[in-house]
Design an enzyme around this catalytic site. Structure first.
Site, PDB file in Angstrom:
ATOM      1  N   SER A 147      44.223  42.142  32.527  1.00  0.00           N
ATOM      2  CA  SER A 147      45.683  42.064  32.549  1.00  0.00           C
ATOM      3  C   SER A 147      46.170  40.884  31.720  1.00  0.00           C
ATOM      4  O   SER A 147      45.464  39.872  31.579  1.00  0.00           O
ATOM      5  CB  SER A 147      46.129  41.871  34.005  1.00  0.00           C
ATOM      6  OG  SER A 147      47.430  41.369  34.068  1.00  0.00           O
TER       7      SER A 147
ATOM      8  N   TYR B 192      45.399  36.652  40.841  1.00  0.00           N
ATOM      9  CA  TYR B 192      45.093  37.911  40.161  1.00  0.00           C
ATOM     10  C   TYR B 192      44.545  37.647  38.751  1.00  0.00           C
ATOM     11  O   TYR B 192      43.518  38.190  38.351  1.00  0.00           O
ATOM     12  CB  TYR B 192      46.374  38.735  40.106  1.00  0.00           C
ATOM     13  CG  TYR B 192      46.310  40.023  39.336  1.00  0.00           C
ATOM     14  CD1 TYR B 192      45.577  41.103  39.803  1.00  0.00           C
ATOM     15  CD2 TYR B 192      47.030  40.174  38.150  1.00  0.00           C
ATOM     16  CE1 TYR B 192      45.548  42.300  39.104  1.00  0.00           C
ATOM     17  CE2 TYR B 192      47.015  41.370  37.444  1.00  0.00           C
ATOM     18  CZ  TYR B 192      46.269  42.424  37.922  1.00  0.00           C
ATOM     19  OH  TYR B 192      46.245  43.613  37.234  1.00  0.00           O
TER      20      TYR B 192
ATOM     21  N   LYS C 273      40.829  38.420  37.274  1.00  0.00           N
ATOM     22  CA  LYS C 273      40.631  39.276  36.105  1.00  0.00           C
ATOM     23  C   LYS C 273      39.824  38.542  35.037  1.00  0.00           C
ATOM     24  O   LYS C 273      38.977  39.132  34.370  1.00  0.00           O
ATOM     25  CB  LYS C 273      41.985  39.718  35.536  1.00  0.00           C
ATOM     26  CG  LYS C 273      42.706  40.742  36.394  1.00  0.00           C
ATOM     27  CD  LYS C 273      41.954  42.050  36.397  1.00  0.00           C
ATOM     28  CE  LYS C 273      42.632  43.124  37.213  1.00  0.00           C
ATOM     29  NZ  LYS C 273      41.798  44.321  37.354  1.00  0.00           N
TER      30      LYS C 273
HETATM   31  N1  NAD Z   1      49.653  49.049  36.258  1.00  0.00           N
HETATM   32  C1  NAD Z   1      49.717  48.004  35.451  1.00  0.00           C
HETATM   33  O1  NAD Z   1      50.781  47.699  34.892  1.00  0.00           O
HETATM   34  C2  NAD Z   1      48.483  47.164  35.196  1.00  0.00           C
HETATM   35  C3  NAD Z   1      48.590  46.089  34.321  1.00  0.00           C
HETATM   36  C4  NAD Z   1      47.482  45.308  34.094  1.00  0.00           C
HETATM   37  C5  NAD Z   1      46.258  45.631  34.683  1.00  0.00           C
HETATM   38  N2  NAD Z   1      46.172  46.680  35.545  1.00  0.00           N
HETATM   39  C6  NAD Z   1      44.867  46.953  36.163  1.00  0.00           C
HETATM   40  O2  NAD Z   1      44.552  48.333  36.018  1.00  0.00           O
HETATM   41  C7  NAD Z   1      43.841  48.793  37.154  1.00  0.00           C
HETATM   42  C8  NAD Z   1      44.579  49.989  37.753  1.00  0.00           C
HETATM   43  O3  NAD Z   1      45.885  49.564  38.097  1.00  0.00           O
HETATM   44  P1  NAD Z   1      46.885  50.504  38.890  1.00  0.00           P
HETATM   45  O4  NAD Z   1      48.242  50.098  38.466  1.00  0.00           O
HETATM   46  O5  NAD Z   1      46.453  51.912  38.758  1.00  0.00           O
HETATM   47  O6  NAD Z   1      46.653  49.998  40.379  1.00  0.00           O
HETATM   48  P2  NAD Z   1      46.665  50.846  41.731  1.00  0.00           P
HETATM   49  O7  NAD Z   1      46.798  49.877  42.850  1.00  0.00           O
HETATM   50  O8  NAD Z   1      47.638  51.951  41.644  1.00  0.00           O
HETATM   51  O9  NAD Z   1      45.201  51.469  41.754  1.00  0.00           O
HETATM   52  C9  NAD Z   1      44.073  50.735  42.137  1.00  0.00           C
HETATM   53  C10 NAD Z   1      43.182  51.653  42.942  1.00  0.00           C
HETATM   54  O10 NAD Z   1      42.010  50.921  43.337  1.00  0.00           O
HETATM   55  C11 NAD Z   1      41.669  51.379  44.612  1.00  0.00           C
HETATM   56  N3  NAD Z   1      40.830  50.388  45.302  1.00  0.00           N
HETATM   57  C12 NAD Z   1      41.209  49.187  45.783  1.00  0.00           C
HETATM   58  N4  NAD Z   1      40.170  48.597  46.394  1.00  0.00           N
HETATM   59  C13 NAD Z   1      39.120  49.439  46.286  1.00  0.00           C
HETATM   60  C14 NAD Z   1      37.783  49.385  46.731  1.00  0.00           C
HETATM   61  N5  NAD Z   1      37.317  48.325  47.403  1.00  0.00           N
HETATM   62  N6  NAD Z   1      36.965  50.419  46.476  1.00  0.00           N
HETATM   63  C15 NAD Z   1      37.427  51.506  45.801  1.00  0.00           C
HETATM   64  N7  NAD Z   1      38.692  51.616  45.333  1.00  0.00           N
HETATM   65  C16 NAD Z   1      39.529  50.586  45.582  1.00  0.00           C
HETATM   66  C17 NAD Z   1      43.004  51.565  45.340  1.00  0.00           C
HETATM   67  O11 NAD Z   1      42.862  52.412  46.472  1.00  0.00           O
HETATM   68  C18 NAD Z   1      43.863  52.149  44.241  1.00  0.00           C
HETATM   69  O12 NAD Z   1      43.892  53.560  44.291  1.00  0.00           O
HETATM   70  C19 NAD Z   1      43.748  47.620  38.123  1.00  0.00           C
HETATM   71  O13 NAD Z   1      42.503  46.986  37.920  1.00  0.00           O
HETATM   72  C20 NAD Z   1      44.859  46.705  37.657  1.00  0.00           C
HETATM   73  O14 NAD Z   1      44.590  45.371  37.944  1.00  0.00           O
HETATM   74  C21 NAD Z   1      47.251  47.457  35.806  1.00  0.00           C
END
Ligand code: NAD
Length: 316
Positions: A123, A147, A151
């Site tokens: 991120s 966070y 990361k």
């Molecule tokens: N959405 C954004 O804007 C954004 C920006 C930067 C980085 N990210 C990164 O991208 C990735 C996906 O983001 P997102 O927005 O889809 O988040 P999200 O919270 O919608 O999805 C994350 C998923 O991980 C699952 N999870 C959590 N703990 C777990 C575990 N112990 N075992 C198995 N599954 C587990 C959750 O149930 C969830 O479905 C994340 O790593 C996030 O940090 C997202």
């Protein structure tokens, strides 16, 4: 043909990546697809295709990981994680999932001895306050959120496992991906999604940053394309450290409202009220100009312009 594992497969990004991979499976481009998450919204749904394996469980649990990696994957999209607001509110949980769970996954893959391609979603939260006046590939990450720190640990671990020849890692630093559905534990930056979605759907929105507050944005479809592309980059073209920023559109809240007004009519502007929340701007709404030479050279692209981004973000 690859055997693909997606962690966090029922998350906002994970669902979209999985859908695209299922299309590839149907097109005969993949051998199998394993989807892992704590649980699935449509838990009861049965996949007609027996090559799709869905596993509900904690990736930090050795038995769950063993199931999810049998057969050994050749490509892994590691998207499971605790996102920014929750990682900030619950330090132990963020550390457990984002760091310890990630190590459990990497260790399992190391011990399988197959050196899979591993794409991790980091991120822009690896950059902390005060944000520099400009950010490029040489800007050192200096997180000021739990966070972001977690990361960055993941990035360093993936680079180390790759240096050792155990994994073929690639980390892309995602900007704010829009337009995610409303979520109580959402990202700290989720106001960008709320702004677009609420105004597009004809509702009023109180924006927690001022019209000048700048963000780095990527639509969900462009994010999915970038993650899939990251898996395909030839290993000898990857940068040192194997982590890079993705191209993103830099836009102010006022510019987004203006684009929504062009798309949905003049009344949009009357439905937004700016009520900046003290302290939000420094980390979340002061993103400086961004140069992404590494990503540009590898063929990564953002949505192009704000009008296209809004169409893509809303799925039009
Ligand atoms: N959405 C954004 O804007 C954004 C920006 C930067 C980085 N990210 C990164 O991208 C990735 C996906 O983001 P997102 O927005 O889809 O988040 P999200 O919270 O919608 O999805 C994350 C998923 O991980 C699952 N999870 C959590 N703990 C777990 C575990 N112990 N075992 C198995 N599954 C587990 C959750 O149930 C969830 O479905 C994340 O790593 C996030 O940090 C997202």
């Amino acid at each position: 043909m690859s055997r693909v594992l997606v962690t966090g497969a029922d998350g906002y990004i994970g669902r979209a990546v999985s859908a695209r991979l299922e299309e590839r499976l149907q097109a005969g481009e993949l051998e199998s697809l394993t989807l892992l998450d704590l649980g699935f919204q449509n838990e009861g749904a049965v996949f007609a295709d027996e090559r799709v394996l869905r596993i509900s469980g904690d990736m930090g649990d050795a038995a769950v990981l063993a199931r999810a990696t049998s057969p050994a994957p050749s490509v892994v999209f590691h998207l499971a994680g605790i996102i920014s607001r929750q990682a900030e509110d619950d330090f132990a949980l963020g550390l457990q999932v984002n760091v310890i769970g990630t190590i459990a996954l990497f260790e399992r893959l190391r011990l399988l001895g197959r050196r899979p391609v591993v794409v991790c979603s980091s991120s822009i939260g690896v950059y902390g306050t005060p944000l520099p006046e400009a950010i490029d590939d040489r800007t050192p990450p200096a997180p000021t959120l739990s966070y972001g720190a977690e990361k960055l640990m993941m990035e360093i671990l993936l680079a180390e496992y790759s240096r050792r020849g155990w994994l073929d890692g690639r980390t892309v630093r995602l900007p704010t991906v829009v337009a995610r559905p409303t979520s109580a534990n959402g990202a700290l930056s989720s106001f960008a999604s709320d702004l677009i979605r609420e105004l597009a759907q004809g509702r009023h929105y109180t924006c927690p940053i001022g019209p000048e507050g700048s963000m780095w944005l990527l639509s969900l479809p462009a994010c999915v394309a970038s993650l899939l592309r990251a898996a395909d980059v030839a290993a000898d073209r990857l940068p040192a450290g194997r982590a890079w920023n993705l191209p993103a559109l830099r836009a102010g809240a006022g510019e987004i409202v203006e684009a929504l007004r062009r798309r949905f009519g003049a009344a949009v502007a009357d439905r937004v009220r700016y009520q900046p929340v003290p302290g939000m701007r420094a980390q979340l709404a002061q993103w400086p100009p961004l140069s992404t030479g590494i990503a540009d050279g590898l063929g990564f692209r953002h949505d192009g312009d704000l009008d296209t981004l809004i169409d893509n973000a809303l799925g039009h």
